[in-house]
Design an enzyme around this catalytic site. Sequence first.
Site, PDB file in Angstrom:
ATOM      1  N   ARG A 182       0.923  -1.283   0.059  1.00  0.00           N
ATOM      2  CA  ARG A 182      -0.090  -0.063   0.074  1.00  0.00           C
ATOM      3  C   ARG A 182       0.743   1.340  -0.063  1.00  0.00           C
ATOM      4  NH1 ARG A 182      -3.987  -0.607   4.732  1.00  0.00           N
ATOM      5  NH2 ARG A 182      -4.905   1.269   3.911  1.00  0.00           N
ATOM      6  N   CYS A 240      -1.143   5.870   9.206  1.00  0.00           N
ATOM      7  CA  CYS A 240      -1.545   4.515   8.465  1.00  0.00           C
ATOM      8  C   CYS A 240      -2.762   4.743   7.613  1.00  0.00           C
ATOM      9  CB  CYS A 240      -2.065   3.492   9.802  1.00  0.00           C
ATOM     10  SG  CYS A 240      -3.312   3.941  10.787  1.00  0.00           S
TER      11      CYS A 240
END
Length: 281
Positions: A182, A240
Site C-alpha cells: 500500500r 496508517c
Amino acid sequence: MIPLPSPKVSVDWLLKQLDDPNLIILDATIKKVTSEETANNPGLQIKGARFFDIKKSFSETNTNLPNMVPSAQEFEIACRSLGICSHHKIIIYDTHGIYSSPRAWWMFTIMGHKNVAILDGGLPAWMKQALPTETKPKNPLHYKKGDFKAIYNSAMVVDLAKMLSETNASDSIILDARSHGRFYGTAPEPRNDLKSGHIPNSFSLPYTRLLHNGHLLPKEKLNEIFDDFDIENKRLIFSCGSGITACIILVAAHMCGYKKLQVYDGSWSEWGQIDGIPIEC
C-alpha cells in the site's frame, strides 16, 4: 494509587488483578479493514469487560473520515457512561491479539489519563491459558455513571494543515504503518475512493513487523527495528490507513523510550482522497 507497571501488561498480571475494585477492563475490538478476518471468539469477553466502542462512541461522527478523535467533552461523556472514573486503572484488549487496543490506549493518553495499559496478546492469549471469560451481553449494559475528566493534549495529534508542513521538516520523521504494498502503490487500498502511494518523505514501517503471534516484540527487538530509521531526538509522526495501526507503532516507540510522539489522525483516509495533494509511490 500504584501506577501500572508498563504501557502493556501480561495475562498473568491481569489475572492477579481481577478483583481490584479500581480496575476497569475494556474490549476495544474493531474489524480489520484490510482483511476478511473476523475477530477471534467474537461471542466471548474477558470476565467483567466493558465494550469500548471505537466506531460509534469514541470517534468523531460529524466527518466522513473514519476513527477521528472525538472532542474532549464527547470522550468524557462516553467514558462516564461506561462507569469510568479518573482514579481507575484501565486495561484494554482486543480479540485480534494487538490491533485496535493501542488506539484506545492512545486516546486515553491524549485525554490526560496515564494509568492505562494494553493487554499483550489480547483475548487469544487470555483464552490460550483458559482464563475466566463470559458471553458478551446482547444488549449494552448500564453502569453507574463515572466521573472521568478529559484534559485534551492537542500536541499529540497532527491535523492535515500541520501535516502538509511536516513533509519537509528536518526535526521530524513520518512512519507509515500500512503494508509495503500500500505504501508503494503496488497493492490496492481497501477504500475505493483513495489514491495509492504515500506521504512525501515518509517511511514504511508496517505494524506487522512489530508483532509476533499477536504480541508486541520484546523491547530489544523493537529497538533494533527503530534503529533502522534516523529518529534520535526527532518528533515521530505516525500514520496508517485510518489512525488505528499507527497507534501500534506509537505504543512500541513509547515503550522504547521515545518521547515526542504524534499521530496524524486523518492518515491515508484523508491524505489519499484530496485532489492536488502531493503523493509519492
